[in-house]
Enzyme design. Structure first.
Site, PDB file in Angstrom:
ATOM      1  N   HIS A 137      37.941 112.392 120.076  1.00 35.47           N
ATOM      2  CA  HIS A 137      38.218 112.013 118.475  1.00 35.47           C
ATOM      3  C   HIS A 137      38.303 113.164 117.628  1.00 35.47           C
ATOM      4  O   HIS A 137      38.421 114.208 118.075  1.00 35.47           O
ATOM      5  CB  HIS A 137      36.988 111.302 118.032  1.00 35.47           C
ATOM      6  CG  HIS A 137      36.499 109.835 118.562  1.00 35.47           C
ATOM      7  ND1 HIS A 137      37.158 108.805 118.463  1.00 35.47           N
ATOM      8  CD2 HIS A 137      35.713 109.662 119.769  1.00 35.47           C
ATOM      9  CE1 HIS A 137      36.792 107.819 119.075  1.00 35.47           C
ATOM     10  NE2 HIS A 137      35.674 108.519 120.049  1.00 35.47           N
ATOM     11  N   ASP A 166      42.755 113.319 112.736  1.00 33.47           N
ATOM     12  CA  ASP A 166      43.283 112.020 112.682  1.00 33.47           C
ATOM     13  C   ASP A 166      44.459 111.697 111.449  1.00 33.47           C
ATOM     14  O   ASP A 166      45.565 111.308 112.076  1.00 33.47           O
ATOM     15  CB  ASP A 166      42.070 111.082 112.631  1.00 33.47           C
ATOM     16  CG  ASP A 166      41.479 110.710 113.433  1.00 33.47           C
ATOM     17  OD1 ASP A 166      41.633 111.277 114.608  1.00 33.47           O
ATOM     18  OD2 ASP A 166      40.094 110.082 113.357  1.00 33.47           O
TER      19      ASP A 166
END
Length: 388
Positions: A137, A166
């Protein structure tokens, strides 16, 4: 009506006419699709049939889309997606390396059908390398590239939301790469694969810091540098009401305005702002000064002085600030929700106000019809469970 956002048939944005097919995904892939859709691209998102009829789970990221449901694991799904990609300028996929190929939707298959296609791949670690198949992540990607090490207090790093890996290093990088590939294809007639990795993008965002490091102007430690919280005049201070102000002093003029407004011009520790030996005393004096008034009182006190002192606003406070309100930095949707306005802004081809995210699968029939599927073919796809 939201300010500063044009509406009407002539306002479609600079990417009007660009067609993008988005193969599901979460986070950075949809963010790239949102950015392209905000600027006028015709973005079609492929969702899972099990979610057909439900509201979008990400109404902001999924704005400016049309939605079609296709079961990508169905044996006949590949030919359906290939038909949709035949006239597309770009495809976005966010599977782990090798998954798209197993589904019959890898770049080789899609580029064979559409040689001008920009095939965008959004992953955490990239298409190759020892970690390519590993999960991860945002925080993992920025940890491995040095970003996380550089952010936080001297005793430990802090978690900077998922903005760096992200969104900035992932979705924004992918959108940028796809536009480069689309422009290239329009000149050469040849499409290509855009391998966008969040780890690569995170490293790219460190370009200026690496420049400082290479020239000896950056210490590879937290809170030891001018813009990482080390300098007392580049940081955050608590006010009497428990809220905060942010200081971004970077030049002599703003420094002079700061110390003058605070009444610290004659304090000896403020004689030279770059004197590291004076930083602890400066920080203590600044903390005491800002603790004497509320955040809003300081905002009024610094207004128009050029001191680079700003109130730290909450997510719900920010849209109401006069600057943001006048520029239309945030929009309000039909349900009263706050959303960021499309950015950047274009003088000749302004973007329209964003269209709300559709219900999942709301455009299945229309999108299939545009791709050449007749009513009987669409009905057969439904009967076989390819679409819903």
């Amino acid at each position: 009506m939201n300010p500063q956002i044009p509406t009407g048939p002539g306002c479609r944005g600079p990417l009007a006419g660009v067609r993008v097919l988005e193969l599901g995904g979460i986070g950075p892939g949809p963010f790239a699709g949102m950015l392209l859709g905000d600027l006028g691209a015709n973005v079609v998102r492929v969702d899972h049939p099990a979610e057909a009829g439900s509201s979008s789970p990400h109404p902001v990221l999924h704005r400016n889309r049309r939605s079609i449901t296709i079961d990508l694991k169905h044996p006949r799904s590949a030919e359906t997606v290939l038909a949709l990609a035949a006239d597309a300028d770009a495809v976005i996929e966010g599977f782990r390396p090798g998954v798209a190929e197993r589904l019959g939707l890898g770049p080789e298959a899609l580029l064979a059908r559409n040689p001008r296609l920009a095939y965008g791949r959004m992953t955490g670690w990239g298409q190759d390398g020892p970690l390519a198949q590993e999960p991860g992540h945002d925080i993992n990607f920025i940890a491995l590239t040095g970003v996380l090490h550089a952010i936080g207090r001297d005793d430990e790093p802090i978690v900077p939301l998922n903005l760096i890996g992200d969104m900035g290093g992932g979705g924004l990088l992918l959108a940028f790469g796809l536009l480069g590939a689309i422009i290239s294809a329009r000149g050469s007639g040849r499409g290509q694969v855009v391998d966008a990795a969040m780890s690569d993008g995170s490293a790219t965002l460190l370009a200026m810091v690496h420049g400082f490091l290479n020239s000896g102007r950056w210490r590879d430690e937290r809170e030891q540098n001018g813009i990482d919280g080390g300098s007392p005049v580049y940081g955050v201070y608590r006010c009497s009401d428990g809220r905060h102000v942010a200081l971004g002093i970077g030049d002599d003029r703003s420094y002079a305005a700061l110390v003058d407004t605070l009444g610290l011009s004659c304090a000896p520790e403020f004689a030279r702002r770059d004197d590291r030996t004076a930083w602890p005393a400066m920080r203590k004096a600044l903390a005491a000064a800002f603790a004497g008034r509320t955040r809003d009182e300081w905002e009024r006190g610094f207004a128009g002085r050029g001191a680079c002192v700003s109130p730290v606003l909450s997510l719900t406070e920010a849209p109401a600030h006069p600057h943001n309100a006048i520029r239309g930095t945030f929009l309000t949707d039909a349900d009263g929700g706050i959303t960021p306005a499309p950015a950047p802004r274009f003088s000749a081809t302004p973007a329209a106000e964003p269209a709300p995210a559709p219900a999942v699968g709301a455009d299945t029939d229309a999108v299939l019809a545009e791709a050449g599927f007749g009513p009987e073919a669409i009905a057969r796809l439904r009967r076989e469970g390819v679409v819903r």
